[in-house]
Design an enzyme around this catalytic site. Structure first.
Site, PDB file in Angstrom:
ATOM      1  N   TRP A  82      14.283  30.295  15.121  1.00 36.37           N
ATOM      2  CA  TRP A  82      14.733  28.943  14.751  1.00 36.37           C
ATOM      3  C   TRP A  82      13.665  28.214  13.951  1.00 36.37           C
ATOM      4  CZ3 TRP A  82      13.553  23.963  17.546  1.00 36.37           C
ATOM      5  CH2 TRP A  82      12.375  24.067  18.298  1.00 36.37           C
ATOM      6  N   ASP A  83      12.469  28.767  13.923  1.00 37.83           N
ATOM      7  CA  ASP A  83      11.367  28.174  13.165  1.00 37.83           C
ATOM      8  C   ASP A  83      11.790  27.878  11.720  1.00 37.83           C
ATOM      9  OD1 ASP A  83      10.527  29.696  15.371  1.00 37.83           O
ATOM     10  OD2 ASP A  83       8.523  29.998  14.571  1.00 37.83           O
ATOM     11  N   GLU A 140       9.048  26.722  26.290  1.00 39.04           N
ATOM     12  CA  GLU A 140       9.309  28.012  26.952  1.00 39.04           C
ATOM     13  C   GLU A 140       8.529  28.174  28.254  1.00 39.04           C
ATOM     14  OE1 GLU A 140       8.494  30.818  23.828  1.00 39.04           O
ATOM     15  OE2 GLU A 140      10.503  30.653  23.001  1.00 39.04           O
TER      16      GLU A 140
HETATM   17  C1  BGC Z   1       7.748  29.339  20.495  1.00 38.10           C
HETATM   18  C2  BGC Z   1       9.129  29.391  19.893  1.00 38.10           C
HETATM   19  C3  BGC Z   1       9.038  30.008  18.529  1.00 38.10           C
HETATM   20  C4  BGC Z   1       8.338  31.359  18.596  1.00 38.10           C
HETATM   21  C5  BGC Z   1       8.086  31.926  17.227  1.00 38.10           C
HETATM   22  C6  BGC Z   1       7.155  30.737  20.527  1.00 38.10           C
HETATM   23  O1  BGC Z   1       5.855  30.685  21.038  1.00 38.10           O
HETATM   24  O2  BGC Z   1       7.803  28.834  21.813  1.00 38.10           O
HETATM   25  O3  BGC Z   1       9.658  28.088  19.787  1.00 38.10           O
HETATM   26  O4  BGC Z   1      10.309  30.162  18.000  1.00 38.10           O
HETATM   27  O5  BGC Z   1       7.088  31.213  19.205  1.00 38.10           O
HETATM   28  O6  BGC Z   1       7.262  31.078  16.478  1.00 38.10           O
END
Ligand code: BGC
Length: 763
Positions: A357-358, A488
């Site tokens: 989603w970045d 997360e």
């Molecule tokens: C973040 C996610 C992100 C992913 C890739 C993770 O550490 O919590 O939001 O999409 O990294 O950058």
């Protein structure tokens, strides 16, 4: 945090060689050109710690998922952009001793990435066992002008002694991914050929069957004169080498030019690949290194014209933002809607080069503003092309009626991640995909996009949310249970405020846009309704009902939104009270302890307040910021930038400045002790947002551009350029003065600190 690089506005400089830093420097000095990218591995042999890495956009492998106990719905594979056959290799021996910085006595070392030119330089002096001293100077780049070409110019001067020197130019197809789930190899050899001073190695990925031909042209000069000797060939199925021997006297300079081409079956017919690779090398050889480098410098100058940001008065801030812009431009060129932006770009293996989603939440605005709508649109088209798979993905999880769940991690539209919490629970990504459509249209006014592509996605996502939410009898509201929000460090939570909010917003957006389409283009409305078998008015009515009745947890006493149910029951400790030795907590605490704690990995409620800033008053933003930021450990690279923007808006200048460094210099200063794995490329777009939306205060409100600048005290000035609706606008912000110029396009008026300013092009 580890700081070892010299501050410079245009260059990344490492003085002195420390083998402990090698993997980190390999990430930081990475090169890329949209088609391919590589870590800054040495050309010559290096037997110390290193992560060899060369990646080609879109060439991936579905590595079988590794989980302890299989459950229905798990993705079958974890896709990864593969470490590809390497073309940089030069094995050099002097009097039978290998040139290897891990084994020789290093007298000096400098590595410099010139971001203005897009060229990586290295120079060092080493002493061999027999007392010979050599000085090596190298240059390498991946051509922006010819994306399938990479160039090396390597020169070695014998400062002391004489000797017999052997140089082996090679292509290596025997490559592994360090992160392979089952230690398998992913490439198989197809063919190898040489022709004079040229060679081509062809390899194929297992399962996905991508074929790649890697070519090389080799040239040796002695004291600037071409050495006209036939190379000795070495061919085996995975490796080609062309070797030259020559005697060197003291003060002699030997120059090696290696030009390499990388052609793939993604772009060309398989049976043409090796010829194309060979032809490109021959052609490049005729053009010559100097001219190819010249092209590179010009191509980068063109990119910098619309993407550079100039900060005066703060070299460290300047270096950080240029590094971010440089890496983003190295990673994605927008030439191919089948490609996207992996969180680490081409700088490492982690995250597998897949799309997260970045892209929608962070990267899109960067490309919209610096590269233009067509390039940014390709990022949306990428998801549009995956809609069918997103519908299949949702169907696998039990959703019906054309509901789409876009993957959290994907290469070709299918969900492909190792971790179930992320796969099943981080459904908020569906919201970001709709938000990106909204953001794109807000920026470009390309309403046609909604009619042609956007609405199909918006409707499919709305169909997902209405099924994923359900009416809680107890609350009399719609709830969304069992999710992971952007933070997360919490899994399987109920009613994550951010997820619920963006779900409700996307539902309303679907209702409104369906209605608008009906008014604007009735024929298309009917066509779409038929195609999607929309039940009218039942379906949009149900979307509206869920949106209006969505449960949004709130703590009225504190005046804040609650990240998720139960958050307030946690022991409330501030991140500032964590001992330094505990940080980052993801490297020092058990997962269980992290999950139970109140610590927040990245903006969660605040991510929502950032996206939907204009839905809330300033005091609400402030209360939430003041509550959540102190509990945030910023252990996702995506975190600090959002906080910079909100802090700037709230007039918290010091906080904004502190977090700006944390985003823009995250990798350069290795805040989270992980840059050896690769750089955080997608979060670099966050750094751009931090400058332009944070310190520049740029917003689009009701189709009009607004700027509310607020510079950090140390900065004398900030300059940036944005594209907006066929115009290019230049901003120069000083503490007490802001100049806005229309550099290209028709007259327009914008707002500076609330006052309307008319701009017309100065000729
Ligand atoms: C973040 C996610 C992100 C992913 C890739 C993770 O550490 O919590 O939001 O999409 O990294 O950058």
């Amino acid at each position: 945090m580890r700081r070892y690089l010299t501050e410079h506005p245009w260059k990344i400089i490492e003085e002195g060689f420390d083998p402990e830093r090698q993997k980190s420097s390999e990430s930081l000095f990475s090169l890329g050109n949209g088609h391919m990218g590589q870590r800054a591995n040495f050309e010559e042999t290096y037997s110390g710690q290193s992560l060899q890495g060369h990646y080609i956009a879109g060439i991936y492998y579905p590595d079988k998922t590794r989980v302890g106990w299989w459950k229905n719905g798990y993705p079958e594979y974890f896709a990864k952009v593969l470490n590809a056959p390497s073309w940089i290799g030069l094995k050099i021996t002097l009097n039978d001793q290998v040139l290897d910085l891990n084994l020789l006595n290093i007298r000096s070392f400098n590595r410099t990435l010139d971001m203005h030119e897009g060229v990586l330089y290295r120079s060092f002096e080493v002493e061999f066992g027999g007392g010979e001293i050599v000085k090596v100077s190298t240059e390498r780049f991946l051509s922006i002008a010819r994306q399938e070409l990479g160039c090396i110019n390597y020169s070695l001067k014998l400062l002391r002694g004489t000797g017999n020197c052997t140089v082996e130019f090679y292509l290596d197809g025997d490559i592994r991914n360090e992160d392979a789930n089952y230690d398998e190899k992913f490439w198989e050899p197809v063919g190898a050929q040489t022709e004079g001073s040229f060679g081509v190695l062809t390899s194929k990925t297992k399962k996905t069957g991508f074929v790649v031909s890697t070519g090389m042209s080799t040239k040796v000069l002695l004291n600037h004169q071409l050495v006209d000797i036939a190379p000795t060939k070495g061919i085996n199925k995975n490796r080609i080498s062309l070797s030259y021997r020559l005697d060197l006297n003291e003060s002699d300079t030997m120059s090696l030019v290696k030009l390499a081409s990388v052609f793939t079956s993604r772009d060309h017919p398989i049976d043409k690949l090796s010829d194309l690779a060979l032809d490109m090398c021959k052609k490049a050889n005729v053009i010559g290194y100097a001219e190819l480098k010249n092209e590179q410098v010009l191509a980068w100058a063109e990119k910098w014209k619309t993407s550079d940001i100039v900060i005066e008065g703060d070299v460290s801030a300047q270096q950080g933002i240029r590094f971010s812009v440089f890496q983003l431009n190295q990673t994605y060129s927008g030439h191919d809607p089948r490609l996207n932006i992996g969180p680490k770009g081409f700088t490492g293996e982690k995250y597998g080069g897949s799309t997260y989603w970045d892209t929608e939440a962070y990267c899109l605005p960067f490309f919209l503003n610096t590269a233009g709508p067509d390039i940014a649109k390709n990022l949306l088209i990428y998801r549009y092309k995956h809609l069918e798979k997103a519908i299949e993905n949702a169907a696998k999880l039990g959703f019906r009626n054309g509901a789409a769940l876009f993957p959290m991690v994907t290469m070709d539209g299918e969900e492909c991640h190792n971790e179930w919490e992320i796969t099943f629970e981080e459904i908020h990504r569906n919201g970001a995909i709709v938000y990106a459509i909204y953001n794109y249209i807000k920026h470009t006014n390309d309403i046609q996009y909604m009619d042609d592509y956007g609405l199909e996605v918006v409707i499919a996502v709305a169909r997902f949310w209405v099924q994923r939410a359900h009416l809680s009898q107890e609350k009399g509201k719609f709830v969304i249970l069992g999710v992971t929000g952007p933070n997360e460090y919490e899994n399987n939570v109920n009613n994550n405020w951010y997820t619920n909010y963006i779900a409700a917003w996307s539902l309303t957006y679907a209702v409104e846009n369906l209605e608008l389409l009906k008014e604007r283009n009735f024929a298309r409305y009917q066509e779409l309704s038929d195609q999607l078998q929309l039940q009218l008015p039942k379906e949009p009515n149900s979307w509206a009902e869920v949106a209006q009745q969505m449960y949004l947890p709130e703590n009225k006493k504190l005046g804040v939104f609650v990240q998720q149910e139960g958050y307030m029951d946690k022991e409330q400790i501030m991140a500032a009270d964590l001992p330094e030795s505990d940080r980052p907590i993801n490297q020092n605490w058990s997962w269980d302890r992290i999950l139970r704690s109140c610590f927040i990995k990245q903006a969660d409620v605040l991510q929502g307040l950032y996206f939907f800033e204009d839905h809330f008053d300033l005091e609400t933003l402030r209360r939430n910021f003041e509550f959540y930021e102190p509990r945030t450990v910023h252990e996702s690279s995506l975190s600090p930038s959002i906080h910079v923007i909100l802090a700037s808006k709230l007039g918290m200048k010091e906080k904004a400045y502190e977090l700006y460094h944390r985003t823009a210099r995250l990798d350069l200063d290795d805040y989270n002790n992980e840059v050896h794995e690769g750089c955080h490329t997608t979060s670099m777009a966050g750094s751009w947002l931090a400058v332009v939306e944070g310190f520049g205060g740029m917003r689009i409100i009701n189709s009009r551009l607004h700027f509310n600048p607020s510079l950090p005290d140390l900065w004398e000035s900030l300059k940036f350029i944005i594209r907006f609706r066929s115009r290019i606008i230049g901003m120069t912000i000083q503490t007490n003065d802001t100049t806005i110029e229309l550099l290209e396009g028709e007259s327009i008026s914008v707002f500076l600190k609330g006052k309307e300013v008319s701009l017309s092009e100065s000729r």
